[in-house]
Design an enzyme around this catalytic site. Structure first.
Site, PDB file in Angstrom:
ATOM      1  N   HIS A 179       6.563  19.043  72.832  1.00  0.00           N
ATOM      2  CA  HIS A 179       7.337  19.156  71.593  1.00  0.00           C
ATOM      3  C   HIS A 179       8.043  20.505  71.517  1.00  0.00           C
ATOM      4  O   HIS A 179       9.211  20.596  71.114  1.00  0.00           O
ATOM      5  CB  HIS A 179       6.412  19.034  70.369  1.00  0.00           C
ATOM      6  CG  HIS A 179       5.755  17.699  70.213  1.00  0.00           C
ATOM      7  ND1 HIS A 179       4.409  17.513  70.410  1.00  0.00           N
ATOM      8  CD2 HIS A 179       6.261  16.492  69.864  1.00  0.00           C
ATOM      9  CE1 HIS A 179       4.107  16.251  70.183  1.00  0.00           C
ATOM     10  NE2 HIS A 179       5.213  15.600  69.858  1.00  0.00           N
ATOM     11  N   GLY A 238       3.869  15.271  64.587  1.00  0.00           N
ATOM     12  CA  GLY A 238       2.844  16.308  64.559  1.00  0.00           C
ATOM     13  C   GLY A 238       1.938  16.253  65.774  1.00  0.00           C
ATOM     14  O   GLY A 238       2.274  15.675  66.801  1.00  0.00           O
TER      15      GLY A 238
END
Length: 282
Positions: free
Chosen positions: A37, A31
């Site tokens: 990402h 996260g």
């Protein structure tokens, strides 16, 4: 975008995709997502029929409990980002799902455990290996995507896949950087303005060292100079600055232009530990 919380919940979807001969890409994350990402996700989406992203802050890979407590949690923003780029599934397991009982298994990655990240973060790669194994078994992807910034972690997972015969391909995606060169990291969120500026020392040191290596200057002389520069910067504390072979992570004392090599660095900026690396000979 579908949210999945357990392996049992995912299995019917996986079986359906398998029967339809659809290729599944997987991006495991903790996260606090940034563009690095999302680069992994976009790479998966461009190559695979289905993309699964996991978000799980894995407690067993934190050798420092305070680091685990301070890890940024931005789930709502993460889900918005993933939905905006068309992710198919997000796997959101609980700690109880991933660790129904404490893990007694220990993984030892040999020489990778005793240099750089392995040396300075004892137990870290065991935790990485355990959680990645669990995720691979649950998601059963065809290809998993990882970032080059965590270069030693990539080497560990390659060894995991090879030694345990996972039927999974791995693909490494280049490091995404801010416009000033700082490698994107979830930990950057913890830097204040002064620390954020000082953090550029990691990248500028890598570039300086690479340039000097290519000009023929001896590696140990370069390394010594970089170490002195870190010593002179308030808030900065260098852990390592090493020339390595990117496959074996053998530490080199001299530079051979005929062999693969990368420079790896880890340093604390204030209380935040950052890592980076730069390929010299890919």
């Amino acid at each position: 975008m579908k949210l999945i919380h357990t392996g049992a919940e995912w299995n019917p979807h996986w079986l359906s995709h398998l029967q339809s001969n659809r290729q599944i890409g997987f991006v495991p994350t903790m996260g606090a997502l940034h563009q690095g990402h999302l680069d992994l996700v976009q790479t998966s989406k461009s190559k695979m029929d289905v993309t699964v992203v996991s978000i799980f802050v894995n407690p067993t890979q934190f050798n420092n409990p305070k680091d685990f407590e301070k890890y940024p949690i931005t789930l709502d923003a993460d889900l918005e980002k993933l939905e905006s780029i068309g992710v198919d599934y997000v796997f959101l397991p609980s700690i109880e799902t991933m660790y129904p009982s404490p893990s007694c298994l220990t993984l030892d990655f040999g020489d990778l455990e005793r240099v750089l990240e392995g040396r300075f973060r004892p137990g870290h790669f065991n935790g990485v290996g355990i959680i990645v194994s669990k995720l691979f078994h649950m998601i059963k992807p065809h290809i998993a995507f990882f970032g080059q910034k965590d270069l030693q972690q990539v080497a560990v997972i390659k060894r995991l896949v090879k030694d345990l015969s996972f039927d999974i391909q791995l693909e490494t995606v280049l490091t995404r950087r801010e416009t000033d060169g700082l490698a994107m990291s979830s930990r950057n969120m913890r830097l204040n303005n002064e620390e954020r500026q000082k953090a550029l020392l990691l990248f500028t040191s890598l570039i300086k060292a690479k340039n000097q290596l290519m000009e023929g200057r001896p590696w140990l002389s370069i390394k010594s100079e970089i170490e002195k520069e870190f010593d002179q910067v308030e808030l900065a504390r260098l852990e390592y600055f090493e020339l390595i072979h990117p496959d074996t992570f053998e530490i080199k004392n001299d530079f051979d232009p005929n062999q693969k090599s990368s420079i790896c660095v880890a340093a604390y900026i204030g209380e935040v530990r950052l890592i980076d690396n730069l390929p010299i000979i890919p």
